[in-house]
Each structure stands twice: as structure tokens, then as C-alpha cells.
Design an enzyme around this catalytic site. Structure first.
Site, PDB file in Angstrom:
ATOM      1  N   ARG A  15       5.994   0.717   6.792  1.00 15.49           N
ATOM      2  CA  ARG A  15       5.117   1.018   5.642  1.00 15.49           C
ATOM      3  C   ARG A  15       3.894   1.835   6.095  1.00 15.49           C
ATOM      4  O   ARG A  15       3.782   3.018   5.789  1.00 15.49           O
ATOM      5  CB  ARG A  15       4.684  -0.293   4.965  1.00 15.49           C
ATOM      6  N   ASP A  16       3.002   1.231   6.857  1.00 15.43           N
ATOM      7  CA  ASP A  16       1.760   1.926   7.227  1.00 15.43           C
ATOM      8  C   ASP A  16       2.074   3.130   8.111  1.00 15.43           C
ATOM      9  O   ASP A  16       1.418   4.162   8.039  1.00 15.43           O
ATOM     10  CB  ASP A  16       0.829   0.943   7.956  1.00 15.43           C
ATOM     11  N   HIS A 207      -6.070  -6.264  11.195  1.00 14.11           N
ATOM     12  CA  HIS A 207      -5.264  -5.048  11.010  1.00 14.11           C
ATOM     13  C   HIS A 207      -6.091  -3.882  11.567  1.00 14.11           C
ATOM     14  O   HIS A 207      -6.890  -3.281  10.861  1.00 14.11           O
ATOM     15  CB  HIS A 207      -4.988  -4.907   9.507  1.00 14.11           C
ATOM     16  N   HIS A 209      -6.553  -0.217  13.183  1.00 13.07           N
ATOM     17  CA  HIS A 209      -6.044   1.121  13.510  1.00 13.07           C
ATOM     18  C   HIS A 209      -6.706   1.525  14.822  1.00 13.07           C
ATOM     19  O   HIS A 209      -7.819   1.087  15.130  1.00 13.07           O
ATOM     20  CB  HIS A 209      -6.360   2.101  12.373  1.00 13.07           C
ATOM     21  N   CYS A 240      -3.817   5.871   6.805  1.00 15.57           N
ATOM     22  CA  CYS A 240      -3.908   5.846   5.352  1.00 15.57           C
ATOM     23  C   CYS A 240      -4.143   7.266   4.857  1.00 15.57           C
ATOM     24  O   CYS A 240      -5.144   7.885   5.207  1.00 15.57           O
ATOM     25  CB  CYS A 240      -5.056   4.934   4.918  1.00 15.57           C
ATOM     26  N   ASN A 249      -1.863   2.568  13.537  1.00  9.43           N
ATOM     27  CA  ASN A 249      -2.224   1.185  13.858  1.00  9.43           C
ATOM     28  C   ASN A 249      -2.088   0.995  15.363  1.00  9.43           C
ATOM     29  O   ASN A 249      -1.413   1.768  16.035  1.00  9.43           O
ATOM     30  CB  ASN A 249      -1.230   0.217  13.192  1.00  9.43           C
TER      31      ASN A 249
HETATM   32  P1  HMG Z   1      -2.225   6.129 -11.153  1.00  9.76           P
HETATM   33  O1  HMG Z   1      -1.698   7.511 -10.998  1.00  9.76           O
HETATM   34  O2  HMG Z   1      -3.679   5.946 -11.491  1.00  9.76           O
HETATM   35  O3  HMG Z   1      -1.321   5.283 -12.178  1.00  9.76           O
HETATM   36  O4  HMG Z   1      -1.903   5.361  -9.855  1.00  9.76           O
HETATM   37  P2  HMG Z   1      -1.086   5.375 -13.686  1.00  9.76           P
HETATM   38  O5  HMG Z   1      -0.976   3.957 -14.135  1.00  9.76           O
HETATM   39  O6  HMG Z   1      -2.074   6.289 -14.358  1.00  9.76           O
HETATM   40  O7  HMG Z   1       0.385   6.059 -13.742  1.00  9.76           O
HETATM   41  C1  HMG Z   1       0.599   7.425 -13.488  1.00  9.76           C
HETATM   42  C2  HMG Z   1       2.091   7.687 -13.278  1.00  9.76           C
HETATM   43  O8  HMG Z   1       2.530   7.016 -12.110  1.00  9.76           O
HETATM   44  C3  HMG Z   1       2.961   7.173 -14.411  1.00  9.76           C
HETATM   45  O9  HMG Z   1       4.087   8.053 -14.481  1.00  9.76           O
HETATM   46  C4  HMG Z   1       3.435   5.846 -13.930  1.00  9.76           C
HETATM   47  O10 HMG Z   1       4.658   5.469 -14.479  1.00  9.76           O
HETATM   48  C5  HMG Z   1       3.581   6.099 -12.432  1.00  9.76           C
HETATM   49  P3  HMG Z   1       4.122   9.323 -15.482  1.00  9.76           P
HETATM   50  O11 HMG Z   1       3.883   8.699 -16.836  1.00  9.76           O
HETATM   51  O12 HMG Z   1       3.003  10.231 -15.055  1.00  9.76           O
HETATM   52  O13 HMG Z   1       5.475   9.892 -15.247  1.00  9.76           O
HETATM   53  N1  HMG Z   1       3.374   4.882 -11.613  1.00  9.76           N
HETATM   54  C6  HMG Z   1       4.296   4.323 -10.821  1.00  9.76           C
HETATM   55  N2  HMG Z   1       5.562   4.653 -10.508  1.00  9.76           N
HETATM   56  C7  HMG Z   1       6.229   3.830  -9.663  1.00  9.76           C
HETATM   57  N3  HMG Z   1       5.678   2.741  -9.087  1.00  9.76           N
HETATM   58  C8  HMG Z   1       4.414   2.379  -9.366  1.00  9.76           C
HETATM   59  C9  HMG Z   1       3.676   3.196 -10.263  1.00  9.76           C
HETATM   60  N4  HMG Z   1       2.421   3.114 -10.732  1.00  9.76           N
HETATM   61  C10 HMG Z   1       2.246   4.151 -11.560  1.00  9.76           C
HETATM   62  N5  HMG Z   1       3.876   1.310  -8.771  1.00  9.76           N
HETATM   63  C11 HMG Z   1      -1.743   3.615  -8.277  1.00  9.76           C
HETATM   64  C12 HMG Z   1      -2.419   4.084  -9.539  1.00  9.76           C
HETATM   65  C13 HMG Z   1      -2.452   2.401  -7.765  1.00  9.76           C
HETATM   66  C14 HMG Z   1      -0.300   3.261  -8.585  1.00  9.76           C
HETATM   67  C15 HMG Z   1      -1.802   4.793  -7.251  1.00  9.76           C
HETATM   68  O14 HMG Z   1      -3.143   5.100  -7.046  1.00  9.76           O
HETATM   69  C16 HMG Z   1      -1.140   4.479  -5.952  1.00  9.76           C
HETATM   70  O15 HMG Z   1       0.080   4.419  -5.868  1.00  9.76           O
HETATM   71  N6  HMG Z   1      -1.940   4.291  -4.872  1.00  9.76           N
HETATM   72  C17 HMG Z   1      -1.433   3.869  -3.598  1.00  9.76           C
HETATM   73  C18 HMG Z   1      -2.007   4.679  -2.492  1.00  9.76           C
HETATM   74  C19 HMG Z   1      -1.488   4.125  -1.198  1.00  9.76           C
HETATM   75  O16 HMG Z   1      -0.330   3.718  -1.097  1.00  9.76           O
HETATM   76  N7  HMG Z   1      -2.342   4.131  -0.159  1.00  9.76           N
HETATM   77  C20 HMG Z   1      -1.973   3.652   1.132  1.00  9.76           C
HETATM   78  C21 HMG Z   1      -1.756   2.174   1.208  1.00  9.76           C
HETATM   79  S1  HMG Z   1      -3.245   1.255   1.465  1.00  9.76           S
HETATM   80  C22 HMG Z   1      -3.497   1.321   3.178  1.00  9.76           C
HETATM   81  O17 HMG Z   1      -2.846   2.061   3.860  1.00  9.76           O
HETATM   82  C23 HMG Z   1      -4.500   0.383   3.781  1.00  9.76           C
HETATM   83  C24 HMG Z   1      -3.866  -0.802   4.516  1.00  9.76           C
HETATM   84  O18 HMG Z   1      -2.969  -0.359   5.530  1.00  9.76           O
HETATM   85  C25 HMG Z   1      -4.959  -1.674   5.174  1.00  9.76           C
HETATM   86  C26 HMG Z   1      -5.964  -0.867   6.019  1.00  9.76           C
HETATM   87  O19 HMG Z   1      -5.536  -0.134   6.930  1.00  9.76           O
HETATM   88  O20 HMG Z   1      -7.144  -1.019   5.724  1.00  9.76           O
HETATM   89  C27 HMG Z   1      -3.086  -1.705   3.551  1.00  9.76           C
HETATM   90 MG    MG Z   2      -3.509   0.279   7.498  1.00  9.97          MG
END
Ligand code: HMG
Ligand code: MG
Length: 301
Positions: A15-16, A207, A209, A240, A249
Site C-alpha cells: 500500500r504505502d 510508522h 518514513h 505519500c 518507509n
Molecule cells: P473526493 O474527490 O473529494 O471525493 O475524494 P468525492 O466524494 O467528491 O468523489 C469524487 C469522485 O470520486 C466520485 O466519482 C466518487 O464516486 C469517487 P465521480 O462522480 O467523479 O465519477 N470516489 C471514489 N471512488 C472509489 N473509491 C472511493 C471513492 N471516493 C470517491 N473510496 C477522498 C475524497 C478521500 C476519497 C480522496 O481525497 C482520496 O482518495 N484521498 C486519498 C489520498 C491517499 O490515498 N493518500 C495516501 C494515503 S495516506 C498516507 O500515505 C499516510 C500514511 O501512510 C501514514 C503516514 O505516513 O503518515 C497512512
Molecule cells: Mg506512510
């Protein structure tokens, strides 16, 4: 110092690690790789993310990956879930553990999940409740604990507020993210001194990095403070995409080398892990950051 006898490693590479890779790794390669990881002795693997595929195209095949792998006995298969739509996909894929995530800094939260911190709480609360009702394990992530790419240092009270809210929702465990790899051991001690007054060490995971090479040092001081669960990524893959400058990480390969040499058990077979690391390095087509992997590649060829 105070060393435990056993440490739990939670593998977040699929994932990450992959979420930050430009190249799309074909679904069948992801599946083959996760199947290899399942045979290494790891008992927890974060395999994908049910986020908006437009935001993270590298993991757009989440359902196919989660339903295509061979589930090994005793391994928990976890995935990130940001909203109800993601939860439906995660349930359809029969994921074992639902991991919710948010940041302790407002700007990173907004850039990463398109919501303010206060808008995020009710969304995650509903996900955690529905997951518990469905009999799933639940995990919470709080990001930018040690620094934010947009706001710099983060007030510890913000970390406490978000952590408390996540625990109140009912999560089983909280992972404290050094999202952009800025933490140092002194700061880790200071942050943990505050958090351990409120939460037991067995409910916390770290966690780190390794952007600036401080991750293993940060893990050592965390161990000394009673933390025994760490997230890491095979090969040191990761980062990220919504945190500029974030890199991989801490490498699982390097972490288990250090722990095993210290006679701390992880249950992971080093050779099998290195093979899985080599496999994904070949698929990605460039050397990965893990030092142990590079030593193994240079000595074995
Ligand atoms: P959004 O664009 O604001 O969502 O995303 P929305 O509700 O306005 O929907 C827009 C479109 O996306 C719609 O489709 C939805 O159906 C679709 P359209 O009508 O335009 O065709 N949609 C989805 N489709 C499939 N699965 C879903 C989904 N949600 C909406 N779940 C959202 C809001 C939160 C979903 C978006 O901002 C997002 O996906 N963000 C994730 C970003 C991400 O993955 N970042 C990395 C992970 S975090 C990280 O790495 C940190 C961590 O490792 C810890 C650390 O290191 O600190 C965990
Ligand atoms: Mg991370």
C-alpha cells in the site's frame, strides 16, 4: 536500554510503497508478490487502499488484488479506507482489517483527503462503527505527527486531539505517522512521553518514513519506551503522494536485520523476505533503498 523479546512488524509495502510509484505494477504481479509476503512469517500486511482511484491510480485495482491473493492462515490483510464508498469496496473484497487515516495538521488533511479535520471525524466514525459491526479489525493512522510538509512543526495537542478522537471511535490500534521522515529520537521521546500518559503502548504503532535516515534510530528509542509494533515497507518502498518530499518507509529488510541481530524475534524469515524484496525491485525496475537488499544483491549477484 529496555529491549523487548518480540516485535510485531506490519508490512505496508503493497500500500504505502506502491501508492507512490509512477509505474503501474500489473495486478498479477502485485498478487504474486503479496502471496510471497504471506509466506515470510509476516502476520500483518497492508495490501492496498480503497481510495479514489483518480487520486491514487497505482492502487486502482484494489478489489482485484484483495480478491486475487491467497489468504494465508494467521495473516491479517488490511487496507486503507477513506469513506463509505471505499468501505463498500473493502467489504466486497472481504478485507480483514479496515484502516482509517487522517492528519494532525489541517493543511495536510485537506490536501490528502479533501476535507478539514472536523469534517473528517464523522466520516471516519461511521466507517469504524460499520467495520466493528461487520466483525472487522480496525486501525487508525494519524499523519504528520512529527512535522507537516505545509505547516512545519505540529502542536502535540493537535496530535492528542486527533488520537483521542480516533480511539473514541473504537479503533483497535493507532499508528503514529512520521509522514515526511523528519522525526529525530529526542522528539520521538518527547511525543511518546505525552501520548503514553493517555494510551497504553500496546495500542500504539510507529510508522516512520526514512526520508532523512533517522527511522532506525527513532525505532530504537520507541522500543526503549515500550512500543513493540512498527510499520515498515519491504525494500524501503513508499511515500505519500500528497506530502511533497516524502520518501519510503523504513525498510522491513533493514529493520528485521537490526532486530534479529539484537536477538529480538519478529517471526519473519529473512531470506524469504529478501526474495520478495528482489521480486518487487525487478518489477519496479530500479534499485530500492533497503541497504540489506543492496548488500544481498551485490553479494549474490
Ligand atoms: P473526493 O474527490 O473529494 O471525493 O475524494 P468525492 O466524494 O467528491 O468523489 C469524487 C469522485 O470520486 C466520485 O466519482 C466518487 O464516486 C469517487 P465521480 O462522480 O467523479 O465519477 N470516489 C471514489 N471512488 C472509489 N473509491 C472511493 C471513492 N471516493 C470517491 N473510496 C477522498 C475524497 C478521500 C476519497 C480522496 O481525497 C482520496 O482518495 N484521498 C486519498 C489520498 C491517499 O490515498 N493518500 C495516501 C494515503 S495516506 C498516507 O500515505 C499516510 C500514511 O501512510 C501514514 C503516514 O505516513 O503518515 C497512512
Ligand atoms: Mg506512510
Amino acid at each position: 536500554m529496555n529491549w523487548p523479546q518480540n516485535v510485531t512488524i506490519k508490512e505496508v509495502g503493497p500500500r504505502d510503497g506502491l501508492q507512490n510509484e509512477k509505474a503501474f505494477i500489473p495486478t498479477e504481479d502485485k498478487i504474486a508478490w503479496i502471496n510471497q509476503l504471506s509466506e515470510t512469517g509476516l502476520n500483518h500486511i497492508e495490501i492496498t487502499s480503497f481510495v479514489n482511484p483518480k487520486w491514487i491510480p497505482a492502487l486502482s485495482d484494489a478489489v482485484a488484488v484483495a480478491t486475487g491473493i491467497t489468504r494465508a492462515k494467521g495473516v491479517t490483510y488490511s487496507a486503507l479506507v477513506p469513506n463509505q464508498q471505499g468501505l463498500e469496496r473493502a467489504f466486497a473484497a472481504n478485507i480483514d482489517e479496515v484502516a482509517v487515516f487522517m492528519s494532525s495538521s489541517e493543511t495536510h488533511n485537506l490536501k490528502n483527503i479533501n476535507k478539514s479535520i472536523d469534517q473528517t471525524f464523522p466520516i471516519l466514525k461511521a466507517i469504524v462503527q460499520d467495520s466493528i459491526t461487520a466483525g472487522k479489525q480496525t486501525r487508525g493512522y494519524v499523519s504528520t505527527v512529527f512535522g507537516c510538509p505545509y505547516e512545519g512543526k505540529v502542536d502535540i495537542e493537535q496530535v492528542v486531539r486527533v488520537s483521542e478522537s480516533l480511539f473514541e471511535m473504537g479503533i483497535d490500534e493507532l499508528s503514529l505517522g512520521d509522514t515526511i521522515g523528519v522525526a529525530n529520537p529526542k522528539q520521538v521521546v518527547q511525543v511518546l512521553e505525552v501520548l503514553l500518559k493517555r494510551f497504553p503502548p500496546e495500542k500504539l504503532a510507529m510508522h516512520f518514513h526514512d526520508t532523512r535516515g533517522t527511522a532506525l534510530a527513532n525505532i530504537l528509542v520507541s522500543l526503549d519506551m515500550g512500543i513493540t509494533t512498527f510499520d515498515s515497507s519491504i525494500g524501503g518502498l513508499g511515500g505519500c503522494p500528497y506530502a511533497p518530499g516524502a520518501s519510503g518507509n523504513v525498510a522491513t529488510d533493514d529493520l528485521i536485520y537490526m532486530l534479529h541481530e539484537m536477538e529480538i524475534q519478529t517471526g519473519i524469515n529473512q531470506e524469504k523476505l529478501l526474495n520478495a524484496s528482489r521480486f518487487i525491485q525487478e518489477k519496479i525496475g530500479k534499485p530500492l533503498p533497503s541497504r540489506s537488499l543492496q548488500v544481498a544483491c551485490s553479494t549474490v549477484g
